[in-house]
Design a protein around this motif. Structure first.
Motif: not given
Length: 325
Positions: A145-146, A176-178, A137-138, A310-311
């Motif tokens: 995901w980061a 992912r945020v939560g 799920h990531h 990070l990106f």
């Protein structure tokens, strides 16, 4: 009877400590000097040095975003250890696997050490499906995901969040945020409305347990059609946000949600943030959109962006507030 006669009774003399006058004077002088210096140190302004304030930390004191010093530190660690990015290939003690290969290994071999037999699951308090264990799920999102951490930092800083703030995410997916909000906030202060069953399974059966966050008791509700009734009538939110959610909804459903949430947002200080675009509003035209928002007691404040740590990515957010009590 004189004082001398009182002490020179017929009883034998008692042995004791004799304090002479000079010693007594010296002791009193030392005590006076000690009190003087102590009082001076308490009244004088402190010349202590304190560390400079860190980026936003909220009322709870926990730092949210990285400082320039933090970035320099990790770069120094990489440089000092002579590290360079390498191809992830088979090497001693390392056997790279894709998620599909990991899942197949898990199904076939279960694990290097595992229980067999009909009672094998009795040793696992919360058995988790293999698809979740390998974190398939990531990869459900259009970005790494980061990026969830980036969203949390931006929203927390923009709203001056504290651990006692009340937060609602519309469409929290697999958290992912939560996860970052749940970790930062006090128990039960994070609410989420999500329609996708598999995403909720990933959130509840894998993410919360694996991150050690079950004790935070987030209020996660499966629901559609912008139905927020299960969160209660008395709740008042400091932050409501929707990350890449409203662009997948019909405009009339978005307006229904805003109508139901306007009264649950704290007047003036509470914020609604919507990412990517607000076509549900712009399609009406500027004046008509402003009027419809005003009828709900809402006000559009403007557009903001934030960069990823990070990106190479930036995200656009649109900010609203409740303009009347």
């Amino acid at each position: 009877m004189t004082m001398m006669a009182f002490f020179s009774s017929s009883s034998p003399p008692q042995k004791g400590v004799v304090v002479t006058v000079p010693v007594l004077v010296l002791a009193v002088s030392v005590a006076a000097l000690t009190l003087f210096f102590l009082a001076s140190s308490l009244s004088a302004p402190c010349s202590c040095s304190f560390p400079p304030p860190s980026p936003f930390s909220g009322d709870g004191g926990e730092r949210v975003s990285a400082t320039a010093a933090d970035i320099d530190w990790v770069r120094d660690q990489i440089r000092g250890n002579g590290l360079h990015m390498q191809d992830n290939v088979l090497r001693k003690g390392i056997n790279p696997r894709t998620r599909a290969q990991q899942l197949q290994d898990l199904i076939q071999y279960k694990g290097i050490s595992h229980y067999d037999g009909p009672d094998s699951d009795n040793h696992t308090a919360l058995p988790c499906p293999g698809e979740l264990l390998v974190e398939e799920h990531h990869s459900n999102y259009g970005e790494p995901w980061a990026g969830g951490r980036d969203v949390f930092e931006f929203l927390a800083e923009s709203t001056n969040l504290s651990p006692n703030s009340q937060v609602l995410e519309i469409g929290c997916g697999t958290l992912r945020v939560g996860l970052h909000f749940i970790r930062y906030l006090a128990p039960s202060r994070f609410h989420c409305l999500e329609r996708d069953e598999l995403s909720l399974m990933a959130a509840l059966r894998y993410e919360l347990p694996s991150q050690g966050l079950l004790h935070k008791r987030p209020v996660i509700v499966r629901g559609e059609s912008m139905d927020f009734t299960r969160f209660g009538d008395a709740v008042s939110y400091d932050l409501i946000y929707a990350s890449a959610v409203f662009l997948h909804m019909p405009d009339n459903l978005v307006w229904t949600g805003l109508e139901r949430l306007a009264g649950k947002l704290k007047p003036f200080v509470g914020r609604i943030y919507v990412s990517h675009n607000i076509k549900f509003c712009s399609r009406l035209g500027g004046e008509q959109c402003t009027k419809r928002l005003s009828d709900l007691g809402l006000e559009y404040l403007g557009k903001k962006t934030h960069d990823s740590l990070l990106f190479n990515h930036y995200e656009i957010w649109f900010e609203f507030r409740r303009s009347r009590a």
